[in-house]
Design a protein around this motif. Structure first.
Motif, PDB file in Angstrom:
ATOM      1  N   GLU A 164     -54.280  -8.106  54.988  1.00  0.00           N
ATOM      2  CA  GLU A 164     -53.716  -8.141  56.341  1.00  0.00           C
ATOM      3  C   GLU A 164     -54.773  -7.845  57.398  1.00  0.00           C
ATOM      4  N   ARG A 165     -55.729  -6.994  57.061  1.00  0.00           N
ATOM      5  CA  ARG A 165     -56.782  -6.601  58.011  1.00  0.00           C
ATOM      6  C   ARG A 165     -57.960  -7.570  58.022  1.00  0.00           C
ATOM      7  N   PRO A 190     -60.693  -6.852  62.611  1.00  0.00           N
ATOM      8  CA  PRO A 190     -60.026  -6.094  61.563  1.00  0.00           C
ATOM      9  C   PRO A 190     -60.090  -4.608  61.892  1.00  0.00           C
ATOM     10  N   GLU A 191     -59.091  -3.863  61.427  1.00  0.00           N
ATOM     11  CA  GLU A 191     -59.037  -2.435  61.719  1.00  0.00           C
ATOM     12  C   GLU A 191     -60.315  -1.734  61.283  1.00  0.00           C
ATOM     13  N   SER A 192     -60.893  -2.168  60.152  1.00  0.00           N
ATOM     14  CA  SER A 192     -62.120  -1.541  59.665  1.00  0.00           C
ATOM     15  C   SER A 192     -63.249  -1.678  60.675  1.00  0.00           C
ATOM     16  N   LYS A 203     -55.543  -3.346  71.996  1.00  0.00           N
ATOM     17  CA  LYS A 203     -55.607  -3.963  70.676  1.00  0.00           C
ATOM     18  C   LYS A 203     -56.565  -5.146  70.722  1.00  0.00           C
ATOM     19  N   LEU A 222     -53.024  -4.492  52.109  1.00  0.00           N
ATOM     20  CA  LEU A 222     -53.392  -4.039  53.450  1.00  0.00           C
ATOM     21  C   LEU A 222     -54.759  -4.600  53.867  1.00  0.00           C
ATOM     22  N   GLU A 225     -61.611   1.417  50.201  1.00  0.00           N
ATOM     23  CA  GLU A 225     -61.808  -0.001  50.481  1.00  0.00           C
ATOM     24  C   GLU A 225     -63.169  -0.470  49.964  1.00  0.00           C
TER      25      GLU A 225
END
Length: 134
Positions: free
Chosen positions: A61-62, A6-8, A2, A58, A18
């Motif tokens: 959050e990201r 950001p996840e993106s 991890k 979401l 998005e």
């Protein structure tokens, strides 16, 4: 493993949904969920308010959006810069589909899509500017 990105950023960039939300925020500035949802629906993208709300939560959050909670209506702002986000997406696309070759991408577009004289003039101007940088 991890990371703090950001996840993106980990998956190659924002998803289509998005990007639609980000584009509204880039075009109109800080906005409420209601405004974003209404704008998406005006663009003929049938989206439920609750779906837009959840997606924006979401994205916050990201790290893709910032949320101002100082008033009753939460106002969201894009945390990602438009040109760098689109540039990264385009670079990934060219790398993946054209082996990193910008000329192959241009050949495809010019061979498969009728470009107007104005578009061709703009391409020539951009090429001249790039050539002058060398």
């Amino acid at each position: 493993m991890k990371t703090n990105k950001p996840e993106s950023a980990q998956t190659g960039g924002p998803t289509r949904a998005e990007m639609d939300i980000l584009q509204v925020l880039w075009d109109h500035g800080p906005s409420t969920v209601r405004f974003v949802n209404d704008t998406l629906n005006a663009q003929k993208k049938s989206v439920q308010y609750t779906s837009t709300l959840k997606q924006m939560q979401l994205m916050t959050e990201r790290g893709m959006l910032l949320r101002d909670e100082s008033s009753m209506k939460h106002v969201y702002t894009a945390a990602l810069e438009e040109n760098s986000t689109k540039g990264n997406l385009l670079e990934n696309f060219v790398d993946t589909h054209y082996k990193g070759s910008v000329s192959k991408l241009l050949q495809y577009f010019l061979g498969n899509k009728k470009a107007s004289k104005a578009e061709l003039d703009e391409i020539r101007k951009l090429l001249k500017e790039e050539e002058n940088k060398l």
